[in-house]
Design a protein around this motif. Structure first.
Motif, PDB file in Angstrom:
ATOM      1  N   ASN A 138       6.564  25.234  19.730  1.00 57.13           N
ATOM      2  CA  ASN A 138       5.318  25.985  19.761  1.00 57.13           C
ATOM      3  C   ASN A 138       5.076  26.445  21.197  1.00 57.13           C
ATOM      4  OD1 ASN A 138       2.829  27.035  18.864  1.00 57.13           O
ATOM      5  ND2 ASN A 138       1.771  25.208  19.573  1.00 57.13           N
ATOM      6  N   ASP A 139       4.746  27.713  21.361  1.00 51.91           N
ATOM      7  CA  ASP A 139       4.435  28.253  22.691  1.00 51.91           C
ATOM      8  C   ASP A 139       2.933  28.126  22.910  1.00 51.91           C
ATOM      9  OD1 ASP A 139       4.172  29.594  25.064  1.00 51.91           O
ATOM     10  OD2 ASP A 139       5.205  31.413  24.405  1.00 51.91           O
ATOM     11  N   GLN A 151       5.921  27.693  14.896  1.00 55.41           N
ATOM     12  CA  GLN A 151       7.358  27.971  14.994  1.00 55.41           C
ATOM     13  C   GLN A 151       7.566  29.251  15.797  1.00 55.41           C
ATOM     14  OE1 GLN A 151       8.727  27.912  10.910  1.00 55.41           O
ATOM     15  NE2 GLN A 151       8.547  25.692  10.788  1.00 55.41           N
ATOM     16  N   ASP A 152       7.248  29.158  17.090  1.00 54.03           N
ATOM     17  CA  ASP A 152       7.289  30.344  17.951  1.00 54.03           C
ATOM     18  C   ASP A 152       8.691  30.652  18.475  1.00 54.03           C
ATOM     19  OD1 ASP A 152       4.565  30.499  17.559  1.00 54.03           O
ATOM     20  OD2 ASP A 152       4.114  29.345  19.371  1.00 54.03           O
ATOM     21  N   PHE A 153       9.461  29.620  18.747  1.00 56.99           N
ATOM     22  CA  PHE A 153      10.843  29.827  19.213  1.00 56.99           C
ATOM     23  C   PHE A 153      11.651  28.579  18.888  1.00 56.99           C
ATOM     24  CE2 PHE A 153       8.505  28.034  22.785  1.00 56.99           C
ATOM     25  CZ  PHE A 153       9.372  27.090  23.324  1.00 56.99           C
ATOM     26  N   LYS A 154      12.955  28.666  19.084  1.00 52.77           N
ATOM     27  CA  LYS A 154      13.846  27.540  18.777  1.00 52.77           C
ATOM     28  C   LYS A 154      14.371  26.930  20.075  1.00 52.77           C
ATOM     29  CE  LYS A 154      15.398  29.731  14.498  1.00 52.77           C
ATOM     30  NZ  LYS A 154      16.559  30.294  13.780  1.00 52.77           N
ATOM     31  N   ASP A 179      16.187  27.043  25.354  1.00 50.30           N
ATOM     32  CA  ASP A 179      15.291  27.732  24.436  1.00 50.30           C
ATOM     33  C   ASP A 179      15.891  29.057  23.981  1.00 50.30           C
ATOM     34  OD1 ASP A 179      13.476  25.677  24.725  1.00 50.30           O
ATOM     35  OD2 ASP A 179      12.293  26.710  26.257  1.00 50.30           O
ATOM     36  N   PHE A 180      15.606  29.422  22.726  1.00 53.65           N
ATOM     37  CA  PHE A 180      16.088  30.662  22.137  1.00 53.65           C
ATOM     38  C   PHE A 180      14.870  31.411  21.590  1.00 53.65           C
ATOM     39  CE2 PHE A 180      19.583  27.835  22.219  1.00 53.65           C
ATOM     40  CZ  PHE A 180      20.737  28.596  22.293  1.00 53.65           C
ATOM     41  N   ILE A 181      14.718  32.654  21.994  1.00 61.24           N
ATOM     42  CA  ILE A 181      13.585  33.473  21.558  1.00 61.24           C
ATOM     43  C   ILE A 181      14.114  34.581  20.667  1.00 61.24           C
ATOM     44  CG2 ILE A 181      11.710  34.980  22.330  1.00 61.24           C
ATOM     45  CD1 ILE A 181      11.741  33.329  24.949  1.00 61.24           C
ATOM     46  N   GLU A 182      13.425  34.816  19.560  1.00 66.78           N
ATOM     47  CA  GLU A 182      13.846  35.867  18.637  1.00 66.78           C
ATOM     48  C   GLU A 182      13.812  37.215  19.350  1.00 66.78           C
ATOM     49  OE1 GLU A 182      13.008  37.355  14.083  1.00 66.78           O
ATOM     50  OE2 GLU A 182      11.517  36.127  15.081  1.00 66.78           O
TER      51      GLU A 182
END
Length: 188
Positions: A138-139, A151-154, A179-182
């Protein structure tokens, strides 16, 4: 009389020979201990470097996976062994730090391309197991209107545990996180 003493060839006494041998033995033992210690330190350094390289290489492989497929292919099993990263698995959650109490929900999907492991590896004299985890994050700095839900990023976690710890070593496993951002939601 002085001249005669200098020219006498009596040799060494047994006591002198034993003292000389004792001194040589002390030097040999000290040299052996020094070389043994250096060899152990060298292997510890080699093991640490190999484990870090393996963890980094695994993380780089995860960075090549498309965001939608960046998920575990199955739920990892938990372990009661506190020296294993799988000890941090609880059902479908994963403890983000070994000593903390913050859990994150794991990303598990039928289309997931990340095998949780453990997967065996060998590199030279170093062998061990690789563990992989992907969790939702969560961001906190993103407004709810822009980032609904939690579920903001993985975040991917790669942990590498050697089969045997080098003499004098204490670390049970090495871990890196990324971290992985869509891409569609990432700002330019």
């Amino acid at each position: 009389m002085k001249t005669r003493r200098l020219t006498e060839d009596r040799g060494f006494t047994l006591i002198e020979v034993l003292v000389a041998l004792f001194i040589l033995m002390l030097g040999a033992v000290a040299t052996y201990k020094l070389l043994n210690s250096a060899t152990k330190a060298n292997f510890r350094a080699e093991q640490r470097q190999v484990i870090q390289d393996v963890a980094q290489r695994e993380m780089e492989k995860l960075h090549t996976i498309a965001y939608d497929n960046l998920a575990l292919s199955s739920t990892p099993v938990t372990s009661a062994d506190t020296t294993l990263p799988s000890n941090r698995v609880s059902g479908t959650t994963f403890k983000l730090t070994a000593t903390g109490s913050t859990f994150a929900t794991m990303v598990v999907s039928g289309t997931g391309l990340v095998a949780p492991g453990p997967t065996a590896f060998t590199s030279g004299d170093v062998s061990g197991k690789i563990y992989r985890y992907v969790v939702w994050m969560n961001d906190d700095q993103c407004l709810e209107a822009d980032c609904p839900g939690s579920q903001d990023f993985k975040r991917a976690i790669v942990a590498v545990k050697p089969d045997t710890v080098a003499s004098g070593g204490t670390r049970t496993y090495t871990e890196i996180q990324s971290d992985f951002i869509e891409p569609a939601t990432a700002s330019p």
